[in-house]
Design an enzyme around this catalytic site. Structure first.
Site, PDB file in Angstrom:
ATOM      1  N   ASP A 122    -114.295  38.154 -90.149  1.00 52.22           N
ATOM      2  CA  ASP A 122    -114.416  39.535 -91.053  1.00 52.22           C
ATOM      3  C   ASP A 122    -114.276  39.450 -92.653  1.00 52.22           C
ATOM      4  O   ASP A 122    -113.550  39.756 -92.150  1.00 52.22           O
ATOM      5  CB  ASP A 122    -114.484  41.105 -90.144  1.00 52.22           C
ATOM      6  CG  ASP A 122    -115.900  41.523 -90.720  1.00 52.22           C
ATOM      7  OD1 ASP A 122    -117.171  41.671 -91.049  1.00 52.22           O
ATOM      8  OD2 ASP A 122    -115.875  43.201 -90.164  1.00 52.22           O
ATOM      9  N   GLU A 158    -118.921  36.164 -90.108  1.00 52.75           N
ATOM     10  CA  GLU A 158    -120.149  36.816 -90.302  1.00 52.75           C
ATOM     11  C   GLU A 158    -120.395  36.228 -91.764  1.00 52.75           C
ATOM     12  O   GLU A 158    -119.984  36.433 -92.896  1.00 52.75           O
ATOM     13  CB  GLU A 158    -119.767  37.970 -90.507  1.00 52.75           C
ATOM     14  CG  GLU A 158    -120.588  39.411 -90.584  1.00 52.75           C
ATOM     15  CD  GLU A 158    -120.373  40.862 -90.605  1.00 52.75           C
ATOM     16  OE1 GLU A 158    -121.745  41.232 -89.971  1.00 52.75           O
ATOM     17  OE2 GLU A 158    -119.456  40.788 -90.992  1.00 52.75           O
ATOM     18  N   ASP A 183    -111.989  46.707 -88.806  1.00 51.21           N
ATOM     19  CA  ASP A 183    -112.651  44.662 -89.190  1.00 51.21           C
ATOM     20  C   ASP A 183    -112.235  43.751 -88.483  1.00 51.21           C
ATOM     21  O   ASP A 183    -113.204  42.667 -87.530  1.00 51.21           O
ATOM     22  CB  ASP A 183    -111.572  44.197 -90.604  1.00 51.21           C
ATOM     23  CG  ASP A 183    -112.439  45.696 -91.467  1.00 51.21           C
ATOM     24  OD1 ASP A 183    -113.387  45.732 -91.801  1.00 51.21           O
ATOM     25  OD2 ASP A 183    -111.536  45.701 -92.636  1.00 51.21           O
TER      26      ASP A 183
END
Length: 163
Positions: free
Chosen positions: A10, A74, A146
């Site tokens: 992430d 992502e 996260d």
């Protein structure tokens, strides 16, 4: 038995979430195991070059330790203009390190991750986190956020590739 290691990332400049899973592909159903999760953190009020260097160094160490077969990231999501450029810079460093390790990678939008893990593309963060904990057989939701997000990204890669 064939085992695949997937590292989910992430991207972020202040906090880069990571989550690694192992999938025993030949077992029926495939056995998914948590390897590790956490964050690579860079100190605020430090110049950006030093922060990017920390990400570069720590991510090299993480890849050496986990030795993933695949990295899932992502996609950059443009919603806060003040945060987009630093995150894009961190993402560039991430892609460089992955390329240096010659590891294949895939990327997913936030909606794809929510759909794959929670079952609908507009899922709220708590729903996604609960689905991650359930899928990995954890007693509680992984923290910090996260890291939980990175595990959701790793699970998405597995779910997308197994279809």
């Amino acid at each position: 038995m064939t085992i695949t290691r997937i590292l989910g990332l992430d991207p972020g400049l202040a906090s880069l979430g990571f989550g690694a899973i192992s999938v025993a592909i030949q077992s029926r159903p495939p056995a998914i195991t948590l390897i590790d999760f956490g964050i690579i953190q860079t100190p605020a009020r430090t110049e950006i070059g030093s922060r990017l260097q920390t990400i570069y160094d720590d991510l090299h160490s993480l890849l050496d330790e986990i030795q993933p077969n695949l990295v899932a990231i992502e996609q950059l999501f443009f919603y806060k203009m003040g945060n987009t450029i630093p995150v894009a810079q961190a993402r560039g460093v991430i892609l460089l390190v992955i390329a240096q390790h010659q590891i294949p990678w895939v990327e997913f939008t936030p909606a794809q991750i929510k759909q794959a893990v929670a079952g609908y593309g507009n899922a709220q963060k708590p729903d996604v986190q609960a689905a991650v904990a359930r899928e990995l057989g954890l007693d509680r939701i992984p923290r910090p956020d996260d890291a939980a997000d990175a595990l959701a990204i790793a699970l998405t890669a597995w779910l997308q590739l197994s279809c």
